[in-house]
Design a protein around this motif. Structure first.
Motif, PDB file in Angstrom:
ATOM      1  N   ALA A  90      23.048 -14.966   2.288  1.00  0.00           N
ATOM      2  CA  ALA A  90      22.928 -15.260   0.858  1.00  0.00           C
ATOM      3  C   ALA A  90      22.625 -13.999   0.065  1.00  0.00           C
ATOM      4  O   ALA A  90      23.178 -13.785  -1.028  1.00  0.00           O
ATOM      5  CB  ALA A  90      21.839 -16.309   0.644  1.00  0.00           C
ATOM      6  N   GLY A  95      23.835 -22.129   0.046  1.00  0.00           N
ATOM      7  CA  GLY A  95      23.758 -22.234  -1.402  1.00  0.00           C
ATOM      8  C   GLY A  95      22.327 -22.247  -1.901  1.00  0.00           C
ATOM      9  O   GLY A  95      21.983 -21.561  -2.879  1.00  0.00           O
ATOM     10  N   SER A 100      29.741 -21.603  -2.411  1.00  0.00           N
ATOM     11  CA  SER A 100      29.276 -21.768  -1.030  1.00  0.00           C
ATOM     12  C   SER A 100      29.615 -23.132  -0.454  1.00  0.00           C
ATOM     13  O   SER A 100      29.070 -23.521   0.580  1.00  0.00           O
ATOM     14  CB  SER A 100      27.763 -21.533  -0.947  1.00  0.00           C
ATOM     15  N   GLY A 155      31.434 -19.341   0.895  1.00  0.00           N
ATOM     16  CA  GLY A 155      31.828 -20.503   1.693  1.00  0.00           C
ATOM     17  C   GLY A 155      33.175 -20.243   2.348  1.00  0.00           C
ATOM     18  O   GLY A 155      34.133 -19.869   1.674  1.00  0.00           O
TER      19      GLY A 155
END
Length: 375
Positions: free
Chosen positions: A187, A211, A267, A291
């Motif tokens: 992330a 996410g 994502s 993603g």
């Protein structure tokens, strides 16, 4: 199968000597591991623990987080274009303690709590930027079928790993939280691909574990407003707990388009989410695609991306961001614990995977290997 992990049937009393490396003779020789054999065929097998090479340490694993790629190997026998051709020990999101330090003197000493950076960059025929080893064509990853022979993962009580993979944990970072360091690094890398987000409006499409962790990273980075999107209520609750200022259901296209985000983190991993990301971005905005969509052609609102002059950026794994994540967890500026929703002992791994596949009810699902803590 060439295993790299094991779960001993007896404890290691010798590990009470934290400053000395355990001799190979007292290490377990076989034990349990979570192994994907084929699509729909997940087992808890007994596998050998190889004697460590001079540059390798033996880790007593405390926690392992179930990743989307682990689920794909179980459900589909493949993760993207990485196809199972032999049984594979799963797992790359782990924390634990060194019980035998590397014999060559590299890496942390015995007794040190650690997280693992699961990548091994490697050369290949394709070119890539030297400062982005995550893109190296020969890169291997723990628990990956991208190469043959496969690279076994670390879902086991004990695992042999190169010392260079290990990151010592500060006292403020518990082993349970540390199981999130690897996905939090993914992330962090995705957010960094967007550039400076301070004072900007951010939109996160898909509020699963990656996410939600992106929301937490955006919050720490100073985003002025963060809007999280998902199909289900539970992931949106988690996103709000880690810093989202507003949440939207994925089918509310009008509200998503009205966000006009400077930065969008996609994502969800499906083309519907990518469409929402493009629609929710402001003119001249940036869409970071973390993603992983299915292999093959995908429908994209490319004309809208062109006329809005959007920057579409890919994001794949991470590099040294893992060190930034550990530092931010240690100083308290990154808050991610709400992302963990379930924990199961390794003996209940099959049940844990069933829970993890239900994205409507779970965030990050952890496996406990019997050496954990409550933080």
């Amino acid at each position: 199968m060439s295993g790299t992990t094991a779960h001993p049937e007896s404890t290691l009393a010798e590990s009470a000597l934290p400053e000395s490396a355990l001799p190979v003779s007292v290490l377990p020789v076989a034990g349990l591991a979570v192994v994907a054999h084929a699509a729909g065929d997940l087992r808890i097998d007994k596998v050998p623990l190889p004697a460590p090479a001079p540059e390798e340490a033996v880790i007593e694993v405390a926690y392992g987080g179930i990743c989307g790629s682990d689920l794909h190997y179980w459900l589909h026998g493949a993760a993207g274009e990485s196809i199972l051709r032999a049984p594979l020990v799963l797992g790359h999101e782990i924390s634990g303690t060194v019980v035998r330090a590397a014999a060559d003197g590299t890496g942390p000493a015995a007794g040190t709590p650690v997280a693992a950076h699961p990548a091994t960059p490697g050369p290949g025929a394709a070119r890539y930027p030297a400062d982005r080893p995550n893109l190296s064509p020969g890169c291997t990853y723990l628990g990956s079928a991208a190469r043959v022979p496969h690279t076994d993962g670390a879902f086991s009580r004990y695992v042999t790993l190169p010392a260079r993979m290990l990151r010592p944990l500060p006292a403020a970072v518990g082993l349970r939280t540390a199981a999130l360091i690897e996905p939090a690094s993914v992330a962090w890398h995705a957010v960094s691909r967007a550039g400076d987000v301070a004072g900007k409006t951010a939109l996160v499409i898909g509020s699963g574990p990656i996410g939600a962790l992106a929301v937490a990273v955006l919050k720490r980075a100073g985003a002025a407003r963060i809007v999280a999107v998902d199909m289900h209520a539970r992931p949106l609750e988690i996103a709000a707990a880690v810093g989202a200022d507003a949440v939207l259901k994925a089918d509310d296209a009008e509200a998503i388009a009205a966000v006009e985000a400077d930065v969008v983190i996609e994502s969800s991993g499906n083309h519907h989410g990518l469409a929402s990301a493009i629609q929710g971005a402001t003119r001249g905005g940036t869409v970071v695609m973390v993603g992983l969509l299915p292999t093959g052609p995908q429908p994209v609102l490319i004309s809208l991306a062109i006329t809005r002059e959007l920057d579409l950026k890919g994001s794949f794994r991470f590099n040294d961001e893992i060190d930034d994540v550990i530092a931010a967890l240690a100083d308290g500026s990154l808050q991610i614990n709400p992302v963990i929703t379930h924990e199961f002992p390794v003996e209940q791994a099959l049940e844990a995977f069933e829970v993890a596949r239900n994205s409507a009810e779970s965030g990050k699902v952890l496996l406990s290997f019997g050496q954990g803590d409550a933080s």
